[in-house]
Design a protein around this motif. Structure first.
Motif, PDB file in Angstrom:
ATOM      1  N   PRO A 119       0.823  -1.208   0.000  1.00 23.32           N
ATOM      2  CA  PRO A 119       0.000   0.000   0.000  1.00 23.32           C
ATOM      3  C   PRO A 119       0.858   1.259   0.000  1.00 23.32           C
ATOM      4  O   PRO A 119       1.876   1.336   0.698  1.00 23.32           O
ATOM      5  N   GLN A 120       0.443   2.247  -0.769  1.00 24.88           N
ATOM      6  CA  GLN A 120       1.196   3.484  -0.889  1.00 24.88           C
ATOM      7  C   GLN A 120       1.350   4.185   0.453  1.00 24.88           C
ATOM      8  O   GLN A 120       2.368   4.813   0.730  1.00 24.88           O
ATOM      9  N   ARG A 121       0.332   4.076   1.291  1.00 23.29           N
ATOM     10  CA  ARG A 121       0.355   4.777   2.575  1.00 23.29           C
ATOM     11  C   ARG A 121       0.920   3.932   3.710  1.00 23.29           C
ATOM     12  O   ARG A 121       0.833   4.309   4.865  1.00 23.29           O
ATOM     13  N   ARG A 122       1.495   2.780   3.396  1.00 33.52           N
ATOM     14  CA  ARG A 122       2.048   1.958   4.468  1.00 33.52           C
ATOM     15  C   ARG A 122       3.244   2.661   5.071  1.00 33.52           C
ATOM     16  O   ARG A 122       4.172   3.054   4.378  1.00 33.52           O
ATOM     17  N   PRO A 123       3.272   2.832   6.421  1.00 30.09           N
ATOM     18  CA  PRO A 123       4.452   3.458   7.040  1.00 30.09           C
ATOM     19  C   PRO A 123       5.694   2.595   6.873  1.00 30.09           C
ATOM     20  O   PRO A 123       5.640   1.375   7.030  1.00 30.09           O
ATOM     21  N   HIS A 124       6.811   3.238   6.541  1.00 34.87           N
ATOM     22  CA  HIS A 124       8.065   2.505   6.328  1.00 34.87           C
ATOM     23  C   HIS A 124       8.823   2.426   7.649  1.00 34.87           C
ATOM     24  O   HIS A 124       9.727   3.210   7.920  1.00 34.87           O
ATOM     25  N   ASP A 125       8.446   1.462   8.497  1.00 33.72           N
ATOM     26  CA  ASP A 125       9.215   1.238   9.702  1.00 33.72           C
ATOM     27  C   ASP A 125      10.565   0.655   9.317  1.00 33.72           C
ATOM     28  O   ASP A 125      10.812   0.306   8.163  1.00 33.72           O
ATOM     29  N   ALA A 126      11.444   0.567  10.312  1.00 31.78           N
ATOM     30  CA  ALA A 126      12.828   0.164  10.021  1.00 31.78           C
ATOM     31  C   ALA A 126      12.897  -1.224   9.388  1.00 31.78           C
ATOM     32  O   ALA A 126      13.652  -1.448   8.440  1.00 31.78           O
ATOM     33  N   ALA A 127      12.109  -2.173   9.892  1.00 31.99           N
ATOM     34  CA  ALA A 127      12.161  -3.537   9.372  1.00 31.99           C
ATOM     35  C   ALA A 127      11.712  -3.584   7.914  1.00 31.99           C
ATOM     36  O   ALA A 127      12.347  -4.218   7.065  1.00 31.99           O
ATOM     37  N   PHE A 128      10.608  -2.895   7.605  1.00 32.10           N
ATOM     38  CA  PHE A 128      10.093  -2.900   6.237  1.00 32.10           C
ATOM     39  C   PHE A 128      11.048  -2.173   5.297  1.00 32.10           C
ATOM     40  O   PHE A 128      11.288  -2.620   4.171  1.00 32.10           O
ATOM     41  N   ALA A 129      11.616  -1.063   5.770  1.00 33.29           N
ATOM     42  CA  ALA A 129      12.564  -0.310   4.938  1.00 33.29           C
ATOM     43  C   ALA A 129      13.796  -1.158   4.615  1.00 33.29           C
ATOM     44  O   ALA A 129      14.307  -1.121   3.488  1.00 33.29           O
ATOM     45  N   LEU A 130      14.270  -1.924   5.581  1.00 29.43           N
ATOM     46  CA  LEU A 130      15.428  -2.790   5.338  1.00 29.43           C
ATOM     47  C   LEU A 130      15.117  -3.835   4.269  1.00 29.43           C
ATOM     48  O   LEU A 130      15.937  -4.101   3.381  1.00 29.43           O
ATOM     49  N   LEU A 131      13.926  -4.428   4.355  1.00 28.22           N
ATOM     50  CA  LEU A 131      13.553  -5.445   3.373  1.00 28.22           C
ATOM     51  C   LEU A 131      13.430  -4.830   1.981  1.00 28.22           C
ATOM     52  O   LEU A 131      13.903  -5.407   0.993  1.00 28.22           O
ATOM     53  N   LEU A 132      12.818  -3.651   1.887  1.00 24.36           N
ATOM     54  CA  LEU A 132      12.700  -2.979   0.592  1.00 24.36           C
ATOM     55  C   LEU A 132      14.073  -2.716  -0.012  1.00 24.36           C
ATOM     56  O   LEU A 132      14.306  -2.970  -1.197  1.00 24.36           O
ATOM     57  N   ASP A 133      14.977  -2.187   0.806  1.00 26.56           N
ATOM     58  CA  ASP A 133      16.322  -1.876   0.310  1.00 26.56           C
ATOM     59  C   ASP A 133      17.037  -3.136  -0.165  1.00 26.56           C
ATOM     60  O   ASP A 133      17.691  -3.140  -1.218  1.00 26.56           O
ATOM     61  N   ALA A 134      16.926  -4.217   0.618  1.00 29.87           N
ATOM     62  CA  ALA A 134      17.621  -5.452   0.260  1.00 29.87           C
ATOM     63  C   ALA A 134      17.074  -6.032  -1.041  1.00 29.87           C
ATOM     64  O   ALA A 134      17.833  -6.478  -1.915  1.00 29.87           O
ATOM     65  N   LEU A 135      15.750  -6.036  -1.200  1.00 35.17           N
ATOM     66  CA  LEU A 135      15.148  -6.558  -2.426  1.00 35.17           C
ATOM     67  C   LEU A 135      15.516  -5.694  -3.628  1.00 35.17           C
ATOM     68  O   LEU A 135      15.832  -6.212  -4.708  1.00 35.17           O
ATOM     69  N   ALA A 136      15.486  -4.365  -3.441  1.00 35.22           N
ATOM     70  CA  ALA A 136      15.832  -3.467  -4.546  1.00 35.22           C
ATOM     71  C   ALA A 136      17.295  -3.617  -4.944  1.00 35.22           C
ATOM     72  O   ALA A 136      17.633  -3.614  -6.139  1.00 35.22           O
ATOM     73  N   ASN A 137      18.170  -3.747  -3.966  1.00 35.07           N
ATOM     74  CA  ASN A 137      19.602  -3.910  -4.273  1.00 35.07           C
ATOM     75  C   ASN A 137      19.856  -5.213  -5.002  1.00 35.07           C
ATOM     76  O   ASN A 137      20.668  -5.260  -5.954  1.00 35.07           O
ATOM     77  N   ASP A 138      19.185  -6.284  -4.581  1.00 35.21           N
ATOM     78  CA  ASP A 138      19.348  -7.564  -5.270  1.00 35.21           C
ATOM     79  C   ASP A 138      18.858  -7.471  -6.708  1.00 35.21           C
ATOM     80  O   ASP A 138      19.473  -8.023  -7.622  1.00 35.21           O
ATOM     81  N   ALA A 139      17.730  -6.777  -6.897  1.00 32.79           N
ATOM     82  CA  ALA A 139      17.189  -6.636  -8.248  1.00 32.79           C
ATOM     83  C   ALA A 139      18.150  -5.852  -9.135  1.00 32.79           C
ATOM     84  O   ALA A 139      18.348  -6.207 -10.309  1.00 32.79           O
ATOM     85  N   ALA A 140      18.758  -4.805  -8.583  1.00 38.32           N
ATOM     86  CA  ALA A 140      19.706  -4.003  -9.372  1.00 38.32           C
ATOM     87  C   ALA A 140      20.934  -4.836  -9.747  1.00 38.32           C
ATOM     88  O   ALA A 140      21.463  -4.738 -10.852  1.00 38.32           O
ATOM     89  N   THR A 141      21.389  -5.669  -8.821  1.00 38.24           N
ATOM     90  CA  THR A 141      22.556  -6.520  -9.082  1.00 38.24           C
ATOM     91  C   THR A 141      22.249  -7.589 -10.116  1.00 38.24           C
ATOM     92  O   THR A 141      23.103  -7.961 -10.924  1.00 38.24           O
ATOM     93  N   ASP A 142      20.989  -8.062 -10.113  1.00 42.19           N
ATOM     94  CA  ASP A 142      20.613  -9.167 -10.988  1.00 42.19           C
ATOM     95  C   ASP A 142      20.334  -8.718 -12.413  1.00 42.19           C
ATOM     96  O   ASP A 142      20.272  -9.525 -13.329  1.00 42.19           O
ATOM     97  N   ARG A 143      20.176  -7.401 -12.620  1.00 47.63           N
ATOM     98  CA  ARG A 143      19.876  -6.918 -13.973  1.00 47.63           C
ATOM     99  C   ARG A 143      21.108  -7.058 -14.865  1.00 47.63           C
ATOM    100  O   ARG A 143      22.228  -6.792 -14.435  1.00 47.63           O
ATOM    101  N   PRO A 144      20.918  -7.428 -16.130  1.00 48.73           N
ATOM    102  CA  PRO A 144      22.058  -7.582 -17.052  1.00 48.73           C
ATOM    103  C   PRO A 144      22.665  -6.225 -17.379  1.00 48.73           C
ATOM    104  O   PRO A 144      22.051  -5.205 -17.264  1.00 48.73           O
TER     105      PRO A 144
END
Length: 290
Positions: free
Chosen positions: A265-290
């Motif tokens: 959800p767009q309005r979901r508050p980004h607590d520390a745990a959720f923010a960490l997961l978002l960052d980790a998933l985004a970083n993995d996706a960036a690394t996995d791109r050709p």
């Protein structure tokens, strides 16, 4: 009370504690004249003298002493609360529920959690079915519902149509997607329509499946057993194709498509745990791109 009045109260507490406008101004990083003006405004507003000023020191009046006794503990509580928030940033804690299909959990979510959770032992994660109530869901595609964010977290994917060598010993391999209607096909519970495209020309084939499986892992096993043709994600059967235990057909009709996205959800508050997961998933996706 107007919001700006809290600045006046903080200024009063700081001066009363320091016993000096000079030291208090340095602590608050304001000029002495501005600080003096703030205190005078407070005293004028409540019509009470709060500080007694001499050439050498500043001391609270009786009214100031009473106000300080009330305010000082409150500001200490606020400072403690801010410190606790900082602690959460340094030691994130919390519980997350992530909806994910089996393939997405295995190929994207679990590798990220394998690195994240040992570093942050106070974070708890539950992987649930994609349609269960959760904080975020991993799904294919990039179709946005209203007030929803879609974060790309995986590379493009391809489907593969595969069958065992023994199956093709009995039945000629299809040359066109439309010929699948005459084959034994292994469908998934989520749908019996298989989608293909070549040179921008899409073809949807609704197979009449004798066997319907719950997920791609079951479909793979059924194909290995020679029960028919399975239509699954390419990397689910990559090793089987390399070993020759499954044979691929219609490869040139299986075009790449957008991979997994994390929806929340767009309005979901980004607590520390959720923010960490978002960052980790985004970083993995960036690394996995050709």
């Amino acid at each position: 009370m107007a919001r700006e009045n809290f600045n006046e109260l903080l200024a009063f507490v700081t001066v009363a504690r320091a016993g000096s406008f000079t030291r208090a101004a340095a602590e608050l990083q304001v000029s002495q004249s501005a600080l003096s003006h703030t205190i005078r405004a407070l005293e004028t507003r409540i019509d009470l003298r709060l500080l007694t000023r001499t050439t050498r020191s500043v001391a609270p009046t009786e009214a100031g002493t009473r106000l300080l006794a009330t305010l000082a503990p409150r500001f200490q509580e606020i400072e403690a609360a801010l410190l606790a928030v900082t602690h959460l940033r340094e030691h994130p804690a919390g519980s997350l529920r992530i909806g994910a299909p089996t393939h997405a959990a295995a190929t994207i979510l679990l590798p990220v959690l394998a690195r994240l959770l040992p570093r942050y032992p106070d974070i708890r994660v539950a992987i649930v079915a994609p349609d269960a109530p959760c904080d975020a869901t991993i799904r294919l595609g990039e179709h946005l519902a209203r007030d929803t964010v879609a974060l790309p977290i995986g590379r493009d994917l391809r489907m593969a149509v595969v069958g065992a060598p023994g199956y093709f010993a009995r039945v000629p391999a299809p040359a066109l997607p439309q010929q699948l209607t005459s084959h034994s096909c292994i469908a998934l519970r989520t749908g019996a329509a298989w989608t293909f495209a070549r040179d921008g020309y899409p073809v949807n084939v609704r197979v009449d499946a004798q066997l319907v499986c719950e997920n791609a892992a079951q479909a793979r096993l059924a194909a290995l057993a020679g029960l028919g043709l399975a239509w699954v994600l390419e990397d689910v059967v990559q090793e089987d194709m390399a070993r020759g235990t499954l044979v691929r057909v219609l490869e040139d009709w299986c075009a790449p498509f957008a991979g997994y996205h994390l929806y929340y959800p767009q309005r979901r508050p980004h607590d520390a745990a959720f923010a960490l997961l978002l960052d980790a998933l985004a970083n993995d996706a960036a690394t996995d791109r050709p």
